[in-house]
Write a protein that holds these residues in place. Sequence first.
Motif, PDB file in Angstrom:
ATOM      1  N   VAL A  18       0.867  -1.181   0.000  1.00 27.85           N
ATOM      2  CA  VAL A  18       0.000   0.000   0.000  1.00 27.85           C
ATOM      3  C   VAL A  18       0.901   1.227   0.000  1.00 27.85           C
ATOM      4  CG1 VAL A  18      -1.814   1.250   1.230  1.00 27.85           C
ATOM      5  CG2 VAL A  18      -1.792  -1.248   1.269  1.00 27.85           C
ATOM      6  N   CYS A  19       0.847   2.000  -1.062  1.00 33.86           N
ATOM      7  CA  CYS A  19       1.724   3.157  -1.208  1.00 33.86           C
ATOM      8  C   CYS A  19       1.085   4.394  -0.592  1.00 33.86           C
ATOM      9  CB  CYS A  19       2.024   3.412  -2.682  1.00 33.86           C
ATOM     10  SG  CYS A  19       2.920   2.055  -3.437  1.00 33.86           S
ATOM     11  N   VAL A  20       1.691   4.887   0.458  1.00 37.09           N
ATOM     12  CA  VAL A  20       1.280   6.127   1.121  1.00 37.09           C
ATOM     13  C   VAL A  20       2.552   6.917   1.411  1.00 37.09           C
ATOM     14  CG1 VAL A  20      -0.742   5.035   2.190  1.00 37.09           C
ATOM     15  CG2 VAL A  20       1.368   5.198   3.482  1.00 37.09           C
ATOM     16  N   ALA A  21       2.369   8.162   1.803  1.00 37.34           N
ATOM     17  CA  ALA A  21       3.508   8.992   2.180  1.00 37.34           C
ATOM     18  C   ALA A  21       3.244   9.577   3.563  1.00 37.34           C
ATOM     19  CB  ALA A  21       3.702  10.120   1.174  1.00 37.34           C
ATOM     20  N   PRO A  22       4.269   9.684   4.395  1.00 40.21           N
ATOM     21  CA  PRO A  22       4.067  10.310   5.699  1.00 40.21           C
ATOM     22  C   PRO A  22       3.811  11.804   5.529  1.00 40.21           C
ATOM     23  CG  PRO A  22       6.382   9.836   5.367  1.00 40.21           C
ATOM     24  CD  PRO A  22       5.648   9.260   4.196  1.00 40.21           C
ATOM     25  N   GLY A  23       2.985  12.371   6.385  1.00 41.57           N
ATOM     26  CA  GLY A  23       2.719  13.806   6.349  1.00 41.57           C
ATOM     27  C   GLY A  23       1.530  14.154   5.487  1.00 41.57           C
ATOM     28  N   SER A  24       1.583  15.350   4.919  1.00 42.06           N
ATOM     29  CA  SER A  24       0.509  15.835   4.057  1.00 42.06           C
ATOM     30  C   SER A  24       1.118  16.565   2.874  1.00 42.06           C
ATOM     31  CB  SER A  24      -0.417  16.768   4.839  1.00 42.06           C
ATOM     32  OG  SER A  24       0.263  17.960   5.177  1.00 42.06           O
ATOM     33  N   THR A  25       0.310  16.878   1.897  1.00 43.25           N
ATOM     34  CA  THR A  25       0.828  17.529   0.694  1.00 43.25           C
ATOM     35  C   THR A  25       1.337  18.928   0.963  1.00 43.25           C
ATOM     36  OG1 THR A  25      -1.352  18.332   0.103  1.00 43.25           O
ATOM     37  CG2 THR A  25      -0.641  16.256  -0.875  1.00 43.25           C
ATOM     38  N   CYS A  26       0.898  19.518   2.048  1.00 46.48           N
ATOM     39  CA  CYS A  26       1.281  20.909   2.304  1.00 46.48           C
ATOM     40  C   CYS A  26       2.396  21.030   3.334  1.00 46.48           C
ATOM     41  CB  CYS A  26       0.060  21.708   2.746  1.00 46.48           C
ATOM     42  SG  CYS A  26      -0.730  20.982   4.173  1.00 46.48           S
ATOM     43  N   THR A  27       3.077  19.955   3.649  1.00 39.35           N
ATOM     44  CA  THR A  27       4.211  20.029   4.565  1.00 39.35           C
ATOM     45  C   THR A  27       5.419  20.520   3.786  1.00 39.35           C
ATOM     46  OG1 THR A  27       3.309  18.207   5.852  1.00 39.35           O
ATOM     47  CG2 THR A  27       5.608  18.748   6.226  1.00 39.35           C
ATOM     48  N   ALA A  28       5.772  21.769   4.010  1.00 42.53           N
ATOM     49  CA  ALA A  28       6.852  22.383   3.238  1.00 42.53           C
ATOM     50  C   ALA A  28       8.228  21.978   3.748  1.00 42.53           C
ATOM     51  CB  ALA A  28       6.717  23.904   3.269  1.00 42.53           C
ATOM     52  N   VAL A  29       8.387  21.814   5.040  1.00 40.26           N
ATOM     53  CA  VAL A  29       9.678  21.509   5.635  1.00 40.26           C
ATOM     54  C   VAL A  29       9.535  20.234   6.463  1.00 40.26           C
ATOM     55  CG1 VAL A  29      11.496  22.344   7.162  1.00 40.26           C
ATOM     56  CG2 VAL A  29      10.221  23.972   5.756  1.00 40.26           C
ATOM     57  N   ALA A  30      10.368  19.247   6.163  1.00 42.32           N
ATOM     58  CA  ALA A  30      10.313  17.992   6.907  1.00 42.32           C
ATOM     59  C   ALA A  30      10.493  18.255   8.386  1.00 42.32           C
ATOM     60  CB  ALA A  30      11.383  17.046   6.386  1.00 42.32           C
ATOM     61  N   GLY A  31       9.697  17.588   9.195  1.00 45.22           N
ATOM     62  CA  GLY A  31       9.797  17.740  10.636  1.00 45.22           C
ATOM     63  C   GLY A  31       8.965  18.879  11.198  1.00 45.22           C
ATOM     64  N   ARG A  32       8.398  19.692  10.333  1.00 49.60           N
ATOM     65  CA  ARG A  32       7.548  20.800  10.780  1.00 49.60           C
ATOM     66  C   ARG A  32       6.088  20.387  10.626  1.00 49.60           C
ATOM     67  NH1 ARG A  32       9.626  26.241  10.557  1.00 49.60           N
ATOM     68  NH2 ARG A  32       7.696  26.466  11.716  1.00 49.60           N
ATOM     69  N   PRO A  33       5.217  20.890  11.495  1.00 47.07           N
ATOM     70  CA  PRO A  33       3.799  20.554  11.364  1.00 47.07           C
ATOM     71  C   PRO A  33       3.208  21.101  10.065  1.00 47.07           C
ATOM     72  CG  PRO A  33       4.250  21.659  13.458  1.00 47.07           C
ATOM     73  CD  PRO A  33       5.503  21.715  12.637  1.00 47.07           C
ATOM     74  N   SER A  34       2.213  20.431   9.570  1.00 46.05           N
ATOM     75  CA  SER A  34       1.519  20.865   8.365  1.00 46.05           C
ATOM     76  C   SER A  34       0.666  22.091   8.657  1.00 46.05           C
ATOM     77  CB  SER A  34       0.617  19.732   7.874  1.00 46.05           C
ATOM     78  OG  SER A  34      -0.385  20.216   7.027  1.00 46.05           O
ATOM     79  N   PRO A  35       0.839  23.172   7.914  1.00 47.55           N
ATOM     80  CA  PRO A  35       0.001  24.357   8.126  1.00 47.55           C
ATOM     81  C   PRO A  35      -1.488  24.068   7.928  1.00 47.55           C
ATOM     82  CG  PRO A  35       1.869  24.898   6.721  1.00 47.55           C
ATOM     83  CD  PRO A  35       1.870  23.411   6.904  1.00 47.55           C
ATOM     84  N   ALA A  36      -1.809  23.207   6.978  1.00 45.48           N
ATOM     85  CA  ALA A  36      -3.222  22.888   6.735  1.00 45.48           C
ATOM     86  C   ALA A  36      -3.813  22.105   7.904  1.00 45.48           C
ATOM     87  CB  ALA A  36      -3.372  22.109   5.441  1.00 45.48           C
ATOM     88  N   LEU A  37      -3.063  21.142   8.422  1.00 43.59           N
ATOM     89  CA  LEU A  37      -3.568  20.371   9.559  1.00 43.59           C
ATOM     90  C   LEU A  37      -3.677  21.242  10.805  1.00 43.59           C
ATOM     91  CD1 LEU A  37      -1.724  16.950   9.063  1.00 43.59           C
ATOM     92  CD2 LEU A  37      -4.050  17.586   8.390  1.00 43.59           C
ATOM     93  N   GLU A  38      -2.720  22.164  10.981  1.00 39.58           N
ATOM     94  CA  GLU A  38      -2.811  23.115  12.094  1.00 39.58           C
ATOM     95  C   GLU A  38      -4.056  23.987  11.956  1.00 39.58           C
ATOM     96  OE1 GLU A  38       0.982  25.171  11.863  1.00 39.58           O
ATOM     97  OE2 GLU A  38       1.551  24.291  13.788  1.00 39.58           O
ATOM     98  N   ALA A  39      -4.315  24.455  10.741  1.00 39.77           N
ATOM     99  CA  ALA A  39      -5.433  25.371  10.497  1.00 39.77           C
ATOM    100  C   ALA A  39      -6.786  24.738  10.804  1.00 39.77           C
ATOM    101  CB  ALA A  39      -5.400  25.865   9.053  1.00 39.77           C
ATOM    102  N   ILE A  40      -6.891  23.436  10.624  1.00 42.80           N
ATOM    103  CA  ILE A  40      -8.174  22.790  10.923  1.00 42.80           C
ATOM    104  C   ILE A  40      -8.229  22.225  12.341  1.00 42.80           C
ATOM    105  CG2 ILE A  40      -8.718  22.334   8.508  1.00 42.80           C
ATOM    106  CD1 ILE A  40      -7.943  19.389   9.002  1.00 42.80           C
ATOM    107  N   GLY A  41      -7.186  22.520  13.131  1.00 42.10           N
ATOM    108  CA  GLY A  41      -7.213  22.174  14.545  1.00 42.10           C
ATOM    109  C   GLY A  41      -6.768  20.771  14.905  1.00 42.10           C
ATOM    110  N   VAL A  42      -6.007  20.118  14.036  1.00 39.04           N
ATOM    111  CA  VAL A  42      -5.507  18.777  14.352  1.00 39.04           C
ATOM    112  C   VAL A  42      -4.439  18.910  15.437  1.00 39.04           C
ATOM    113  CG1 VAL A  42      -4.313  16.747  13.451  1.00 39.04           C
ATOM    114  CG2 VAL A  42      -6.019  17.916  12.048  1.00 39.04           C
ATOM    115  N   ALA A  43      -4.569  18.116  16.480  1.00 42.13           N
ATOM    116  CA  ALA A  43      -3.618  18.149  17.593  1.00 42.13           C
ATOM    117  C   ALA A  43      -2.233  17.697  17.125  1.00 42.13           C
ATOM    118  CB  ALA A  43      -4.094  17.244  18.721  1.00 42.13           C
ATOM    119  N   PRO A  44      -1.159  18.280  17.694  1.00 42.00           N
ATOM    120  CA  PRO A  44       0.204  17.914  17.281  1.00 42.00           C
ATOM    121  C   PRO A  44       0.479  16.408  17.341  1.00 42.00           C
ATOM    122  CG  PRO A  44       0.270  19.870  18.637  1.00 42.00           C
ATOM    123  CD  PRO A  44      -1.154  19.365  18.669  1.00 42.00           C
TER     124      PRO A  44
END
Length: 84
Positions: A18-44
Amino acid sequence: MAGLSGDTLAASLGARGVCVAPGSTCTAVAGRPSPALEAIGVAPGRMRGAVLMTLGPDTRDEEIDAGVAAFVEEAARLRALAPW
């Protein structure tokens, strides 16, 4: 997924084909939280377990069903191995 690493989950699913990738499409810098996930209130803690699944026009229903089943099984297996 709370309590899981997206990297670990992606590797585990990859071993099952099953091919998946860690993170999200909007993670600009590895190791940093996704701005989109932060914006919708996803807990760290949940952000660290995020994986990206993508579908294409040729993806068949049975492939989706198999991917979802593998995801559920691997998440449960990895949580059972967790020391906490």
